[in-house]
Enzyme design. Sequence first.
Site, PDB file in Angstrom:
ATOM      1  N   TRP A 101       0.706  -1.297  -0.108  1.00 36.75           N
ATOM      2  CA  TRP A 101      -0.108   0.125  -0.147  1.00 36.75           C
ATOM      3  C   TRP A 101       0.852   1.336  -0.005  1.00 36.75           C
ATOM      4  O   TRP A 101       0.350   2.237  -0.508  1.00 36.75           O
ATOM      5  CB  TRP A 101      -1.028  -0.011   1.278  1.00 36.75           C
ATOM      6  CG  TRP A 101      -1.942  -1.244   1.039  1.00 36.75           C
ATOM      7  CD1 TRP A 101      -1.919  -2.254   1.780  1.00 36.75           C
ATOM      8  CD2 TRP A 101      -2.946  -1.376   0.131  1.00 36.75           C
ATOM      9  NE1 TRP A 101      -3.057  -3.225   1.405  1.00 36.75           N
ATOM     10  CE2 TRP A 101      -3.551  -2.633   0.206  1.00 36.75           C
ATOM     11  CE3 TRP A 101      -3.354  -0.733  -1.154  1.00 36.75           C
ATOM     12  CZ2 TRP A 101      -4.685  -3.161  -0.366  1.00 36.75           C
ATOM     13  CZ3 TRP A 101      -4.486  -1.039  -1.859  1.00 36.75           C
ATOM     14  CH2 TRP A 101      -4.978  -2.205  -1.659  1.00 36.75           C
ATOM     15  N   ASP A 170      -1.280   6.674   6.503  1.00 36.52           N
ATOM     16  CA  ASP A 170      -2.237   5.659   6.231  1.00 36.52           C
ATOM     17  C   ASP A 170      -2.517   4.686   7.241  1.00 36.52           C
ATOM     18  O   ASP A 170      -1.707   3.934   7.296  1.00 36.52           O
ATOM     19  CB  ASP A 170      -1.927   4.994   4.821  1.00 36.52           C
ATOM     20  CG  ASP A 170      -3.187   4.040   4.553  1.00 36.52           C
ATOM     21  OD1 ASP A 170      -4.105   3.910   5.262  1.00 36.52           O
ATOM     22  OD2 ASP A 170      -2.829   3.390   3.337  1.00 36.52           O
ATOM     23  N   LYS A 194     -11.683  -1.964   8.254  1.00 36.08           N
ATOM     24  CA  LYS A 194     -10.940  -2.826   9.075  1.00 36.08           C
ATOM     25  C   LYS A 194     -11.481  -2.758  10.629  1.00 36.08           C
ATOM     26  O   LYS A 194     -11.935  -3.824  11.108  1.00 36.08           O
ATOM     27  CB  LYS A 194      -9.560  -2.673   9.231  1.00 36.08           C
ATOM     28  CG  LYS A 194      -8.844  -2.381   7.759  1.00 36.08           C
ATOM     29  CD  LYS A 194      -8.641  -3.428   6.900  1.00 36.08           C
ATOM     30  CE  LYS A 194      -7.925  -2.879   5.552  1.00 36.08           C
ATOM     31  NZ  LYS A 194      -7.647  -4.224   4.714  1.00 36.08           N
TER      32      LYS A 194
END
Length: 359
Positions: A101, A170, A194
């Site tokens: 990511w 992030d 999540k």
Amino acid sequence: MRAYNFNAGPAAIPLEVLERAQKELVNFNNTGMSVMELSHRSKDYEDVHNRANALLRELLGIPDSYEVLFLQGGASLQFSMIPMNFLKENETAHYILTGSWSEKALKEAKALGETRIIASSKDSNYSHIPTDYSLDGIEDGAYLHITSNNTIYGTQWQDYPTSPIPLIADMSSDILCKEIDVEKFSMIYAGAQKNLGPSGVTVVIAKKDFLARAQSNVPTILKYSTHADNKSLYNTPPTFAIYMLSLVLEWAKAQGGIKAIQKNNEEKAGYIYAAIDDSEGFYKAHATQDSRSLMNITFTLPNEELTKKFLAEAKERHFIGLAGHRSVGGCRASTYNAVPKEACMALAEFMNEFRNQNK
């Protein structure tokens, strides 16, 4: 029977939250409508929206000097929005790479301006968080970007960098899992799927004075100021996802807040890491000891045949989502906030039993 849900995302949602949403689904707050049917300009929805904002501020200790935004497009859109707004000509955006990511975030920034990799653990297949880097000489940079937790590789920042330039993180896969000092960051962003609820809403927490530095030549919908000035109501927001976010945050508060959640997460992960560490090499953790994640526990077995057998038997016992990502192989247990301690204890017990039967 409810499955033992170890999916990496979308992930487990607290049962109490699901049951409350079920109860309110067709008649929210005596409106005679579902929350999905409410106008986003209505008083009933406005209360939901404001409640989510207030609870997030309370749980994370977010100061008034920060905006809290509810956006769409996932964290992946943030990969582009951030450099669009903050990477100016003749400036450099700095990135620390710890997984797929962060690589994707860097790729989007590269398309929009100058970038520099400060550190990377790619040469070890992202098995650790880099520590041997220097932030000297970046004082004129636009920002420093990190990914706080890496779902694929099972690594997590234990101590965040002290950056001389705006620090952006992030936190999609570990927000709300442990205490953090929000004021260390100029911006935090996180997809909800999540620890915050279902997919569909992305939370952005940003210093107001940092947002004021944004460039003006950005499309209106992609300007942070557009959403800040309109309280995340510039266009129709993902109302049901924000409603679910508010319920998850109420649940988190009822658990005792961040301190209690962190303690619970440490215990949950501890059961599974102990099964790995006590296995005499039968299970091998991908992440180094100093970089282990509380949220994503990655490990391998001695060979592919045993891995397939492990996953098949796990599925028979209602353990779901344990297959590792193809980049690492093996197995992965994602132990997000809503995964009950009992599920982690049951998984550790199964791991011990499987090892004893197959070593």
